[in-house]
Every structure is written in structure tokens, then in C-alpha cells.
Design an enzyme around this catalytic site. Sequence first.
Site, PDB file in Angstrom:
ATOM      1  N   CYS A  42       0.817  -1.220   0.000  1.00 56.05           N
ATOM      2  CA  CYS A  42       0.000   0.000   0.000  1.00 56.05           C
ATOM      3  C   CYS A  42       0.851   1.271   0.000  1.00 56.05           C
ATOM      4  CB  CYS A  42      -0.983  -0.014   1.165  1.00 56.05           C
ATOM      5  SG  CYS A  42      -0.259   0.123   2.808  1.00 56.05           S
ATOM      6  N   HIS A  45      -2.681   1.399   6.814  1.00 56.48           N
ATOM      7  CA  HIS A  45      -3.032   1.272   5.401  1.00 56.48           C
ATOM      8  C   HIS A  45      -3.196   2.664   4.788  1.00 56.48           C
ATOM      9  CE1 HIS A  45      -4.325  -1.016   1.915  1.00 56.48           C
ATOM     10  NE2 HIS A  45      -5.278  -0.116   1.716  1.00 56.48           N
ATOM     11  N   HIS A  67      -5.819   1.788  -4.337  1.00 48.52           N
ATOM     12  CA  HIS A  67      -4.934   1.268  -3.298  1.00 48.52           C
ATOM     13  C   HIS A  67      -4.522  -0.160  -3.612  1.00 48.52           C
ATOM     14  CE1 HIS A  67      -7.924  -1.151  -0.612  1.00 48.52           C
ATOM     15  NE2 HIS A  67      -8.416  -1.051  -1.819  1.00 48.52           N
TER      16      HIS A  67
END
Length: 364
Positions: free
Chosen positions: A279, A327, A339
Site C-alpha cells: 500500500c 493502510h 490502493h
Amino acid sequence: MASHRKPRQRPLAGGTVRTAATLALAGAATATAFDGTSQADPRLTPTQVKAEVDRLYVEAEEATERYNGAKEKTDRAQRTLNALRDEAARRTARLNTARNALGSLAASQYRSGSLGPAAQLALSDDPEEYLERAAFLERAGDRGAVAIASVQRQLDEVRALRAKADEVLEGLRADQTRLSRNKAVVEGKLAAARRLLARLTAEERARIEAADGPGTDVGSGGGRTDRASRGGGGTERTAPPSGRVQAPDPRAAQAVAFAYGAIGKPYVWGATGPGSFDCSGLTQAAWRSAGVSLPRTTYTQINAGHRVSRSQLAPGDLVFFYSGISHVGLYIGGGRMIHAPHPGAPVRIAPIDQMPFAGASRPS
């Protein structure tokens, strides 16, 4: 005479046999429970498996970001160590040259100064020539003192460089230990998630993957398409809806365009592209393509640029999730982001309300 025959062994009584069998079965059951693969364990429903797998992925991503931070520190320490070693080698070469020159000067002075000054003056055929040579030797002696001081200074510098290199090396080894530990945690969490998913049928796994939210389908032809609507339907496309990126400035537009180009590429923990990403690796690479250097980890990227509220989000902003800031995605407008979700889920578009929102920042 005493008998040396072994005493006859008596068979176990019925009650004893039952007790031994019970203990053996209990031990086997305990071992199976610790192994975690007992067929007697109640089967988890697909919903329970998804909840547990999601938890493991979140924990794995937290460990991944710790790994990324440790790796960044390790790489930095390795570069510092290499630079110190290179500089120490260069200075050692100069030191050796200075030592050789000093040795030649010392040998010359020794040869010319084997007799005392009074004896050399008394035996000289030309006292005036001797006095001139004596003045030269005095100046040579001054140069020798300067050379000795220079060699000593260089020797001290080399020793200091080597001591610094040893200190950096010690820290590097500690960083490498942490790196290995974080790597083991990540791999353990992901292995546990794979074992859980392996209990499901292919159809159940497909439903869990679909439940991750709208994202990217990788077609049989290898093309990348985006299911744009929150429900997963809608028009498939491989580019921003308007054909160009809507963003507040050219750099943000470039970052978003890069993220669109990464759709469909696999998630690989610790990866920063170009073929795969985690990520924070995706957001770092996207903004790097726009000429902006971001830190490596989610918990450092959130402090890059300046914070923005959810209501002020603009395309190109970094959006962060979970209380541990574990994240990150790249906001593209309309309540959506691009993402890299987790292993098995390629880079995709998803709504930002899919996960607990933790904050946002705008790189500058």
C-alpha cells in the site's frame, strides 16, 4: 543356585488398559489441538473465515509497515557504512603514501647525520660548504617534523573513521535482526490467512474476494478494468472517467495518473514497483513519478505535506486507515481511492468508507 531368568511380565489388567488408552487418546487430541488442523474442529462459516482473514491481513499490514521502516533504516545504515569504508580506504592510501615519504626523509637524514656536527665541521675540506649544508639539514628537519605531524593526524582520522564504521555496523546488525523478526511476523500472518482460505471452496473464496468491495477485475486477456460503482457494477474502463485526471495541480494529476496505470498489478508486501506494490509502496511510487519524495511507511507518510480533513479531500491526497495508520490509498475523487489492498487482491479502486478512516495528508 539363584535363578537369573527374567521375571515373567504380567499382562495389563482391563482397567489399566482402559486408563492407558484414555491417556493416549487425550495426548493425541491435545497434540491435534495445538497443531490447529483437527478435522473435529467446528467448521467456520465463510463469514467467520472472512472476518478472521481480514483481521490477519490488517495485522500483517501493520507488521509490513514495521518491516518497511526497518528496511529503510537498514538500507540507510548500509549506505553510511559503505561510504565510511570507502573514505577510510582512500585516507589509508594517502596515509601509506605519507608514511613512505616520511621513511625516505628519515633514511636520508640518518645517512647524512651519522657523524656529529663538530666532527663534520672539523673534517670538512670546505667549512663554508658544510655550514651551508647544515642550514639545509635544519630546514629538512623542520619539514620532517611537519611530515610526522601530518602522518599522525591522518592516522588519527583513519582510526576515527574505522571506529565510526564499527559503530554503524553494530547498529546495522541490530536493524537486520529487527528486519528478520518483522519479516517472520508478516509471513506468519499471511500463512495463517492462506490456511484459513484453503478450508473454503473456490466458490466461497470468490465470494469473499468479491466482498472486499469494488475494484479491479483481471480479465482472461490480461487487460485491466475497473468496476466503478460502489455496488461493483457499472461501466468498465481503463482510464479516468473524463479521459484526464481531475486534480488541483499537475503533480497531483501525475500521481493519480500513475495510480490508474498501476491498476491490476499484484500486491506484494515490501514492494515499491514497478511490477508490484504494497500500500505505501504504491503511494510512494505514484508521487515519485510526480517528482515528490515521500517517506516509505504509512506512519511517516501521514506527516508528509500537510493534513487535510475528510471534507477537504482532493485527488492526489493520501488517505489513511485504522488506528495504527497501517493502510494508505491515493484519493481520486468521488469518495474513492486507488490502493493495494492485500495479497491476492491487486491494485484497485475502492470506496474510502470501506475501512476505518484515520486521516489524510496532501503531499507538497
